[in-house]
Design a protein around this motif. Structure first.
Motif, mmCIF file in Angstrom:
data_model
loop_
_atom_site.group_PDB
_atom_site.id
_atom_site.type_symbol
_atom_site.label_atom_id
_atom_site.label_comp_id
_atom_site.label_asym_id
_atom_site.label_seq_id
_atom_site.Cartn_x
_atom_site.Cartn_y
_atom_site.Cartn_z
ATOM 1 N N MET A 1 61.623 31.037 58.510
ATOM 2 C CA MET A 1 61.991 31.746 57.142
ATOM 3 C C MET A 1 63.016 30.384 56.135
ATOM 4 S SD MET A 1 63.901 34.944 57.191
ATOM 5 C CE MET A 1 62.362 35.977 58.217
ATOM 6 N N THR A 2 62.809 30.636 55.458
ATOM 7 C CA THR A 2 62.680 29.617 54.273
ATOM 8 C C THR A 2 64.549 30.780 52.915
ATOM 9 O OG1 THR A 2 61.379 28.782 53.425
ATOM 10 C CG2 THR A 2 62.618 28.891 51.296
ATOM 11 N N SER A 3 65.331 29.791 53.555
ATOM 12 C CA SER A 3 66.626 30.664 52.670
ATOM 13 C C SER A 3 67.018 29.568 51.163
ATOM 14 C CB SER A 3 67.655 30.461 53.203
ATOM 15 O OG SER A 3 68.087 29.438 53.818
ATOM 16 N N LEU A 4 67.402 29.639 50.315
ATOM 17 C CA LEU A 4 68.260 29.283 48.836
ATOM 18 C C LEU A 4 69.576 28.544 49.649
ATOM 19 C CD1 LEU A 4 67.982 32.140 46.436
ATOM 20 C CD2 LEU A 4 66.033 30.388 47.036
ATOM 21 N N VAL A 5 69.858 27.093 48.897
ATOM 22 C CA VAL A 5 70.453 26.753 50.276
ATOM 23 C C VAL A 5 71.444 26.573 48.765
ATOM 24 C CG1 VAL A 5 71.804 24.620 50.384
ATOM 25 C CG2 VAL A 5 69.451 25.094 51.855
ATOM 26 N N GLU A 6 71.331 26.325 47.625
ATOM 27 C CA GLU A 6 71.826 26.367 46.048
ATOM 28 C C GLU A 6 70.720 26.778 45.066
ATOM 29 O OE1 GLU A 6 75.756 24.415 44.025
ATOM 30 O OE2 GLU A 6 75.031 22.976 45.776
ATOM 31 N N VAL A 7 71.662 27.258 43.953
ATOM 32 C CA VAL A 7 70.443 27.415 42.845
ATOM 33 C C VAL A 7 71.539 26.806 41.442
ATOM 34 C CG1 VAL A 7 69.614 29.061 41.111
ATOM 35 C CG2 VAL A 7 69.529 29.538 43.525
ATOM 36 N N ALA A 8 71.645 26.169 40.688
ATOM 37 C CA ALA A 8 72.299 25.933 39.668
ATOM 38 C C ALA A 8 71.360 25.780 38.232
ATOM 39 C CB ALA A 8 71.852 24.441 39.538
ATOM 40 N N ARG A 9 71.724 25.481 37.575
ATOM 41 C CA ARG A 9 71.416 26.483 35.916
ATOM 42 C C ARG A 9 71.608 25.682 34.791
ATOM 43 N NH1 ARG A 9 72.678 32.920 34.238
ATOM 44 N NH2 ARG A 9 74.915 31.717 34.153
ATOM 45 N N ASN A 275 68.846 34.411 36.122
ATOM 46 C CA ASN A 275 70.078 35.911 36.902
ATOM 47 C C ASN A 275 70.622 35.896 38.065
ATOM 48 O OD1 ASN A 275 68.730 36.622 34.173
ATOM 49 N ND2 ASN A 275 67.110 37.634 35.043
ATOM 50 N N TYR A 276 69.695 35.311 39.426
ATOM 51 C CA TYR A 276 70.479 35.010 40.197
ATOM 52 C C TYR A 276 71.935 34.603 40.073
ATOM 53 C CZ TYR A 276 71.931 32.891 44.509
ATOM 54 O OH TYR A 276 72.646 32.721 45.601
ATOM 55 N N ARG A 277 72.108 33.075 39.276
ATOM 56 C CA ARG A 277 73.201 32.953 39.301
ATOM 57 C C ARG A 277 73.910 33.354 38.338
ATOM 58 N NH1 ARG A 277 74.869 29.189 42.233
ATOM 59 N NH2 ARG A 277 76.647 30.825 42.017
ATOM 60 N N SER A 278 73.648 34.045 38.034
ATOM 61 C CA SER A 278 75.277 35.284 37.018
ATOM 62 C C SER A 278 75.092 36.253 37.740
ATOM 63 C CB SER A 278 73.813 36.419 35.825
ATOM 64 O OG SER A 278 73.697 34.995 34.717
ATOM 65 N N VAL A 279 74.431 36.468 38.758
ATOM 66 C CA VAL A 279 75.137 38.044 39.686
ATOM 67 C C VAL A 279 75.599 37.148 40.722
ATOM 68 C CG1 VAL A 279 72.618 39.625 38.668
ATOM 69 C CG2 VAL A 279 72.680 37.681 41.128
#
Length: 309
Positions: A1-9, A275-279
């Protein structure tokens, strides 16, 4: 199952929609529709930045990438458009090399329009699971340059922005795990995706029903009910379409995150990740929350993906 390690914008400076009236050829009625009805106000524009620079700016915001470059097996470009730069330039390859990821396999994923960002996560899920290395990661790059008139707006639907996002994913992980994914393509037999009057009419007929279909399918695959979803992170297309969608699905407006719509415009595949980064930064998303990302692409491609924070 894949997971998000980090999101940047990366969100460039903005221009008001009114300043884009003449360049886009909008009449006064269209301008009022975009601003007063659809809720668009500012659009991310970076006239001095190339697509390579836009993508690099997002990727360089990934703290988890520094020192872990050797773990990255794939660099994947989730493209809303089949062509994002004139031949022979390749923003993907230049970004890969600039980040010291020349050892990683680089390729683009397209043909799901603005839903391709979610498709890219699903593709990386398959690749990383098959690799069998629990430490392996993939870097997904989203967002595009509006370098042609066709890419600058979707007629009477939304205005495109140049915000970008970089998403680092891995197999396994305990945080931001992907629980379910669904996509549907209702393309035309002739392959036409440009929003002429006929295509737009076809899209309006099916839009809300198919959007609801993929949202419910993704939630079901995750083993959840729609009431179990704490937050919905949509693509920033326009306020009206999401108000109607929330009503159709019975989703309370408080669960629908629309804060970035007036600030960015519709930034192709990058919207859900922006939007993910914002929340996350705003403390809206709490540990254990289940959230749903959605997106719809030209060619009538619909997608939804469920995660647990």
């Amino acid at each position: 199952m894949t997971s998000l390690v980090e999101v940047a914008r990366h969100l460039p400076s903005t221009e008001p929609v009114a300043a884009l009236q003449e360049p886009l050829g909008l009449n006064d009625l269209q301008l009022r529709r975009f601003t007063r009805l659809y809720g668009l106000d500012q659009i991310c524009k970076a006239p001095e930045e190339s697509e390579t620079e836009l993508l690099l700016a997002a990727a360089r915001g990934l703290d988890s990438l520094r020192g872990n470059e050797h773990r990255v097996r794939y660099v994947v470009r989730g493209k809303g458009l089949r062509t994002t730069a004139p031949y022979p330039h390749s923003p993907l390859q230049r970004v890969r090399d600039e980040l010291g990821l020349g050892h990683a396999r680089g390729f683009g994923v397209a043909d799901h329009g603005c839903a391709t960002g979610l498709l890219a996560i699903d593709v990386c899920d398959t690749l990383l699971s098959a690799d069998g290395d629990p430490e392996a990661m993939a870097l997904i790059l989203t967002g595009e340059k509006t370098f042609t008139p066709f890419t600058q707006w979707v007629t009477d639907v939304s205005i495109m922005g140049e915000g970008t996002a970089a998403v680092l994913v891995r197999a396994g992980g305990e945080r931001d795990r992907m629980l379910g994914y669904a996509s549907r393509i209702y393309g035309r037999a002739d392959g036409v995706i440009d929003m002429n009057a006929e295509v737009a009419a076809d899209a309006r007929k099916i839009y809300q029903d198919v959007l609801a279909e993929v949202v419910l399918a993704a939630v079901t695959e995750a083993g959840l009910e729609l009431d179990d979803i704490d937050l919905l992170l949509p693509h920033n297309v326009n306020r009206v379409s999401w108000t109607v969608a929330a009503d159709n699905l019975g989703i309370p407006k408080r669960k629908l995150f629309m804060d970035n719509l007036p600030r960015t415009g519709h930034c192709f595949c990058a919207d859900p990740f922006i939007n993910y980064r914002s929340v996350v930064d705003g403390g809206v998303l709490r540990p254990g929350d289940r959230y749903l990302m959605t997106s719809v692409g030209l060619g009538q491609t619909f997608a939804a993906m469920v995660f647990q924070h």
